[in-house]
Scaffold this motif. Structure first.
Motif, PDB file in Angstrom:
ATOM      1  N   ARG A 132      43.716  94.310  -3.952  1.00 19.48           N
ATOM      2  CA  ARG A 132      43.588  94.226  -5.410  1.00 19.48           C
ATOM      3  C   ARG A 132      43.412  92.792  -5.903  1.00 19.48           C
ATOM      4  NH1 ARG A 132      45.630  98.725  -8.426  1.00 19.48           N
ATOM      5  NH2 ARG A 132      46.273 100.433  -7.063  1.00 19.48           N
ATOM      6  N   PHE A 133      43.601  91.831  -5.024  1.00 25.10           N
ATOM      7  CA  PHE A 133      43.634  90.440  -5.468  1.00 25.10           C
ATOM      8  C   PHE A 133      42.584  89.570  -4.796  1.00 25.10           C
ATOM      9  CE2 PHE A 133      47.896  92.260  -5.879  1.00 25.10           C
ATOM     10  CZ  PHE A 133      48.011  92.203  -7.254  1.00 25.10           C
ATOM     11  N   LEU A 134      41.521  90.196  -4.298  1.00 27.48           N
ATOM     12  CA  LEU A 134      40.390  89.431  -3.796  1.00 27.48           C
ATOM     13  C   LEU A 134      39.724  88.682  -4.942  1.00 27.48           C
ATOM     14  CD1 LEU A 134      38.784  91.999  -1.334  1.00 27.48           C
ATOM     15  CD2 LEU A 134      39.819  89.813  -0.695  1.00 27.48           C
ATOM     16  N   THR A 135      39.258  87.484  -4.668  1.00 27.60           N
ATOM     17  CA  THR A 135      38.537  86.728  -5.686  1.00 27.60           C
ATOM     18  C   THR A 135      37.177  87.375  -5.928  1.00 27.60           C
ATOM     19  OG1 THR A 135      37.479  85.266  -4.093  1.00 27.60           O
ATOM     20  CG2 THR A 135      39.672  84.606  -4.912  1.00 27.60           C
ATOM     21  N   PRO A 136      36.549  87.111  -7.070  1.00 28.58           N
ATOM     22  CA  PRO A 136      35.197  87.642  -7.300  1.00 28.58           C
ATOM     23  C   PRO A 136      34.220  87.246  -6.200  1.00 28.58           C
ATOM     24  CG  PRO A 136      36.127  86.814  -9.350  1.00 28.58           C
ATOM     25  CD  PRO A 136      37.086  86.428  -8.263  1.00 28.58           C
ATOM     26  N   ASP A 137      34.332  86.013  -5.711  1.00 28.46           N
ATOM     27  CA  ASP A 137      33.427  85.568  -4.648  1.00 28.46           C
ATOM     28  C   ASP A 137      33.658  86.376  -3.372  1.00 28.46           C
ATOM     29  OD1 ASP A 137      31.531  83.574  -3.412  1.00 28.46           O
ATOM     30  OD2 ASP A 137      33.309  83.225  -2.169  1.00 28.46           O
ATOM     31  N   ALA A 138      34.929  86.620  -3.039  1.00 26.87           N
ATOM     32  CA  ALA A 138      35.230  87.411  -1.841  1.00 26.87           C
ATOM     33  C   ALA A 138      34.714  88.834  -1.983  1.00 26.87           C
ATOM     34  CB  ALA A 138      36.732  87.407  -1.588  1.00 26.87           C
ATOM     35  N   LEU A 139      34.803  89.398  -3.172  1.00 26.04           N
ATOM     36  CA  LEU A 139      34.270  90.740  -3.407  1.00 26.04           C
ATOM     37  C   LEU A 139      32.762  90.771  -3.225  1.00 26.04           C
ATOM     38  CD1 LEU A 139      36.381  91.788  -6.528  1.00 26.04           C
ATOM     39  CD2 LEU A 139      36.469  92.837  -4.252  1.00 26.04           C
ATOM     40  N   ARG A 140      32.087  89.733  -3.725  1.00 27.26           N
ATOM     41  CA  ARG A 140      30.631  89.676  -3.575  1.00 27.26           C
ATOM     42  C   ARG A 140      30.231  89.581  -2.111  1.00 27.26           C
ATOM     43  NH1 ARG A 140      30.964  86.422  -8.270  1.00 27.26           N
ATOM     44  NH2 ARG A 140      31.046  84.542  -6.978  1.00 27.26           N
ATOM     45  N   ARG A 141      31.036  88.867  -1.328  1.00 27.34           N
ATOM     46  CA  ARG A 141      30.727  88.689   0.097  1.00 27.34           C
ATOM     47  C   ARG A 141      31.187  89.860   0.946  1.00 27.34           C
ATOM     48  NH1 ARG A 141      33.642  84.997   2.192  1.00 27.34           N
ATOM     49  NH2 ARG A 141      34.902  84.275   0.406  1.00 27.34           N
ATOM     50  N   GLY A 142      31.849  90.808   0.329  1.00 28.39           N
ATOM     51  CA  GLY A 142      32.307  91.979   1.071  1.00 28.39           C
ATOM     52  C   GLY A 142      33.416  91.677   2.051  1.00 28.39           C
ATOM     53  N   VAL A 143      34.302  90.746   1.697  1.00 35.26           N
ATOM     54  CA  VAL A 143      35.399  90.370   2.582  1.00 35.26           C
ATOM     55  C   VAL A 143      36.347  91.547   2.775  1.00 35.26           C
ATOM     56  CG1 VAL A 143      37.460  88.911   2.780  1.00 35.26           C
ATOM     57  CG2 VAL A 143      35.278  87.918   2.029  1.00 35.26           C
ATOM     58  N   ASN A 144      36.746  91.755   4.031  1.00 33.17           N
ATOM     59  CA  ASN A 144      37.760  92.766   4.335  1.00 33.17           C
ATOM     60  C   ASN A 144      39.131  92.145   4.111  1.00 33.17           C
ATOM     61  OD1 ASN A 144      39.632  94.504   5.500  1.00 33.17           O
ATOM     62  ND2 ASN A 144      38.269  95.083   7.195  1.00 33.17           N
ATOM     63  N   PRO A 145      39.885  92.624   3.121  1.00 30.46           N
ATOM     64  CA  PRO A 145      41.168  91.976   2.805  1.00 30.46           C
ATOM     65  C   PRO A 145      42.215  92.126   3.900  1.00 30.46           C
ATOM     66  CG  PRO A 145      40.951  94.008   1.587  1.00 30.46           C
ATOM     67  CD  PRO A 145      39.625  93.784   2.254  1.00 30.46           C
ATOM     68  N   PHE A 146      41.979  93.057   4.830  1.00 31.74           N
ATOM     69  CA  PHE A 146      42.975  93.332   5.865  1.00 31.74           C
ATOM     70  C   PHE A 146      42.582  92.790   7.237  1.00 31.74           C
ATOM     71  CE2 PHE A 146      43.064  96.832   2.740  1.00 31.74           C
ATOM     72  CZ  PHE A 146      44.316  96.575   2.187  1.00 31.74           C
ATOM     73  N   HIS A 147      41.413  92.193   7.303  1.00 33.10           N
ATOM     74  CA  HIS A 147      40.977  91.671   8.606  1.00 33.10           C
ATOM     75  C   HIS A 147      40.011  90.491   8.399  1.00 33.10           C
ATOM     76  CE1 HIS A 147      40.021  91.612  12.859  1.00 33.10           C
ATOM     77  NE2 HIS A 147      38.727  91.624  12.548  1.00 33.10           N
ATOM     78  N   GLY A 148      40.437  89.333   8.812  1.00 33.80           N
ATOM     79  CA  GLY A 148      39.559  88.166   8.778  1.00 33.80           C
ATOM     80  C   GLY A 148      39.551  87.393   7.478  1.00 33.80           C
ATOM     81  N   ALA A 149      40.276  87.865   6.443  1.00 31.98           N
ATOM     82  CA  ALA A 149      40.300  87.153   5.165  1.00 31.98           C
ATOM     83  C   ALA A 149      41.218  85.936   5.275  1.00 31.98           C
ATOM     84  CB  ALA A 149      40.788  88.079   4.057  1.00 31.98           C
ATOM     85  N   THR A 150      40.918  84.917   4.498  1.00 30.42           N
ATOM     86  CA  THR A 150      41.753  83.718   4.442  1.00 30.42           C
ATOM     87  C   THR A 150      42.427  83.630   3.077  1.00 30.42           C
ATOM     88  OG1 THR A 150      40.016  82.278   3.553  1.00 30.42           O
ATOM     89  CG2 THR A 150      40.082  82.583   5.956  1.00 30.42           C
ATOM     90  N   ASP A 151      43.376  82.719   2.948  1.00 29.70           N
ATOM     91  CA  ASP A 151      44.079  82.560   1.676  1.00 29.70           C
ATOM     92  C   ASP A 151      43.112  82.256   0.538  1.00 29.70           C
ATOM     93  OD1 ASP A 151      46.468  83.055   2.884  1.00 29.70           O
ATOM     94  OD2 ASP A 151      47.086  80.951   3.028  1.00 29.70           O
ATOM     95  N   ALA A 152      42.027  81.567   0.839  1.00 27.27           N
ATOM     96  CA  ALA A 152      41.058  81.205  -0.199  1.00 27.27           C
ATOM     97  C   ALA A 152      40.341  82.423  -0.771  1.00 27.27           C
ATOM     98  CB  ALA A 152      40.043  80.218   0.351  1.00 27.27           C
ATOM     99  N   ASP A 153      40.413  83.547  -0.061  1.00 26.59           N
ATOM    100  CA  ASP A 153      39.730  84.762  -0.529  1.00 26.59           C
ATOM    101  C   ASP A 153      40.566  85.551  -1.544  1.00 26.59           C
ATOM    102  OD1 ASP A 153      37.413  84.467   1.104  1.00 26.59           O
ATOM    103  OD2 ASP A 153      38.560  85.190   2.836  1.00 26.59           O
TER     104      ASP A 153
END
Length: 209
Positions: A132-153
């Motif tokens: 629920r707390f991915l940044t807009p940029d992370a959402l655009r990049r399709g970041v998986n919040p449970f695998h491989g994401a960093t604090d910056a995401d």
């Protein structure tokens, strides 16, 4: 209870006219064509409307007991719209009562205000719901919040905290409202045809609240 009463709350009759006014303001949700189905739907609709009116009356009394001053009355003909999401979350009786009753809304607001939200509860919510707390940029990049994401995401907790506390307090306030209503309805007497639509003693009861 007189023939003109739909229910009795703490010894005081609730006129059927209040139920009738609400029924005129809220169009039927069911579209039945068979006479027996239409009659059953209307019986349940009257019972449902009685619960909305009783909730309003109970909320008025609760506000008076707490020294709360609800805003001016709203005519049933000017019933506020009821969001489908509120019906899904609260059930149609409570959702409509909150739209219909300034006292119910005032009481809910007060109950929400009273709910404590410990810091650890807000932090736990943040850590358990990282998606629920991915940044807009992370959402655009399709970041998986449970695998491989960093604090910056993720939106930092300090920025997310206020919204988390507001949501947790709102949810706790709704639970408190339901608890209050369950207790407040104990002892309410209903006229025949105005019982709760989920009353198992009625042959056509249902649990669509």
């Amino acid at each position: 209870m007189t023939e003109h009463d739909a229910a009795v709350v703490q010894g005081e009759g609730i006129p059927k006219a209040r139920v009738d006014a609400l029924l005129r303001a809220v169009p039927p949700r069911d579209r039945e064509s068979r006479p027996e189905s239409l009659a059953r739907a209307e019986r349940q609709r009257r019972r449902w409307a009685t619960q909305v009116v009783v909730t309003d009356e109970l909320a008025r009394r609760a506000c008076a007991d707490r020294g709360l001053a609800p805003p001016a009355e709203v005519s049933p003909a000017l019933l506020l719209s009821v969001a489908e999401s509120d019906v899904a979350d609260l059930g149609s009786i409570v959702a409509t009562a909150l739209a219909h009753s300034p006292a119910a809304r005032t009481l809910l607001t007060e109950l929400e205000r009273q709910q404590p939200v410990p810091e650890e509860a807000a932090w736990e919510y943040y850590t358990r719901n990282r998606d629920r707390f991915l940044t807009p940029d992370a959402l655009r990049r399709g970041v998986n919040p449970f695998h491989g994401a960093t604090d910056a995401d993720f939106v930092p907790y300090e920025q997310a905290r206020e919204g988390i506390v507001r949501d947790l307090r709102r949810a706790a306030g709704r639970r408190a409202f339901f608890d209050w209503l369950d207790q407040a309805r104990v002892g309410v007497e209903y006229a025949p045809g105005h019982e709760h639509p989920g009353d198992p003693s009625q042959p056509d009861h249902e649990h669509r609240h």
